[in-house]
Design a protein around this motif. Structure first.
Motif, PDB file in Angstrom:
ATOM      1  N   UNK A 149       0.823  -1.211   0.000  1.00 31.70           N
ATOM      2  CA  UNK A 149       0.000   0.000   0.000  1.00 31.70           C
ATOM      3  C   UNK A 149       0.853   1.255   0.000  1.00 31.70           C
ATOM      4  N   UNK A 150       0.327   2.279  -0.621  1.00 30.29           N
ATOM      5  CA  UNK A 150       1.043   3.549  -0.709  1.00 30.29           C
ATOM      6  C   UNK A 150       0.943   4.332   0.595  1.00 30.29           C
ATOM      7  N   UNK A 151      -0.175   4.231   1.286  1.00 31.53           N
ATOM      8  CA  UNK A 151      -0.410   5.051   2.480  1.00 31.53           C
ATOM      9  C   UNK A 151       0.084   4.371   3.758  1.00 31.53           C
ATOM     10  N   UNK A 152       1.303   3.920   3.760  1.00 35.77           N
ATOM     11  CA  UNK A 152       1.853   3.244   4.954  1.00 35.77           C
ATOM     12  C   UNK A 152       1.861   4.146   6.181  1.00 35.77           C
ATOM     13  N   UNK A 153       1.980   5.426   5.982  1.00 28.59           N
ATOM     14  CA  UNK A 153       2.008   6.345   7.127  1.00 28.59           C
ATOM     15  C   UNK A 153       0.691   6.354   7.883  1.00 28.59           C
ATOM     16  N   UNK A 154      -0.385   5.950   7.239  1.00 27.07           N
ATOM     17  CA  UNK A 154      -1.695   5.998   7.863  1.00 27.07           C
ATOM     18  C   UNK A 154      -2.206   4.636   8.304  1.00 27.07           C
ATOM     19  N   UNK A 155      -1.425   3.580   8.110  1.00 30.03           N
ATOM     20  CA  UNK A 155      -1.900   2.238   8.424  1.00 30.03           C
ATOM     21  C   UNK A 155      -2.219   2.056   9.898  1.00 30.03           C
ATOM     22  N   UNK A 156      -1.514   2.722  10.757  1.00 26.65           N
ATOM     23  CA  UNK A 156      -1.767   2.566  12.190  1.00 26.65           C
ATOM     24  C   UNK A 156      -3.153   3.099  12.572  1.00 26.65           C
ATOM     25  N   UNK A 157      -3.741   3.950  11.717  1.00 27.74           N
ATOM     26  CA  UNK A 157      -5.068   4.484  11.999  1.00 27.74           C
ATOM     27  C   UNK A 157      -6.183   3.466  11.740  1.00 27.74           C
ATOM     28  N   UNK A 158      -5.958   2.493  10.866  1.00 26.04           N
ATOM     29  CA  UNK A 158      -7.011   1.548  10.491  1.00 26.04           C
ATOM     30  C   UNK A 158      -7.657   0.869  11.698  1.00 26.04           C
TER      31      UNK A 158
END
Length: 189
Positions: A149-158
């Motif tokens: 995924x491109x949005x690795x910076x936001x994965x912790x939000x999932x």
């Protein structure tokens, strides 16, 4: 008149150009691929005004329109607090206002919570572990599937976005139950 077989009156190009900045940028038919489809043709309609669908319960309609459309959807009738929020959005704000759409989004969220709460009164309440995909995160390689995924910076939000509302609701319910229990103990003790 809108919803009739005749075309409503259209202001002249000069009137529109004076009133709307940038109007007429696509006036040249060579710049418009849909021009052949826009030619007025006989529609074959057998009515001047379509038969109106009966309005059995009051329906929401935009304040921009003088009347309800002849045919309308009734798949999700308004009910509860979410229905009141949606009614207020239609009664008070134009569709051109952000407040109208934000209230409709709020109404959808409130409707989701009303449905969750109603499910607890049924024989088959919602199961947040399986129905929100949390279980699949562990059983079907949730972390592994995110490697490209491109949005690795936001994965912790999932996990917070999926489980957060359920955890917050549980904490709120526990605090409410504890406060109610303390009130009962004070009165009896």
């Amino acid at each position: 008149m809108t919803y009739t077989s005749e075309h409503p009156p259209v202001p002249s190009a000069d009137e529109l150009r004076a009133r709307i900045p940038g109007w007429g940028a696509d006036l040249d038919p060579r710049d418009r691929p849909a021009v052949p489809k826009l030619r007025a043709e006989e529609t074959g309609a057998h009515w001047h005004f379509p038969d109106r669908q009966p309005e059995t319960t009051p329906r929401e309609r935009s304040i921009e329109h003088a009347m309800l459309t002849p045919v309308f959807g009734t798949s999700v009738p308004l009910r509860g607090l979410s229905g009141q929020i949606r009614r207020h959005a239609y009664r008070r704000y134009s569709e051109a206002r952000a407040a109208h759409w934000l209230l409709l989004v709020l109404g959808d969220r409130v409707d989701a919570w009303e449905s969750h709460l109603r499910s607890f009164a049924s024989t088959r309440p919602d199961n947040p572990i399986t129905e929100t995909g949390i279980r699949a995160e562990f059983t079907h390689g949730g972390l592994r599937s995110r490697s490209g995924r491109i949005d690795r910076n936001h994965q912790w939000l999932d996990p917070l976005l999926v489980a957060g509302p359920w955890i917050a609701g549980g904490v709120l319910a526990a605090r409410t139950a504890r406060a109610a229990g303390q009130r009962v103990r004070r009165r009896t003790g």
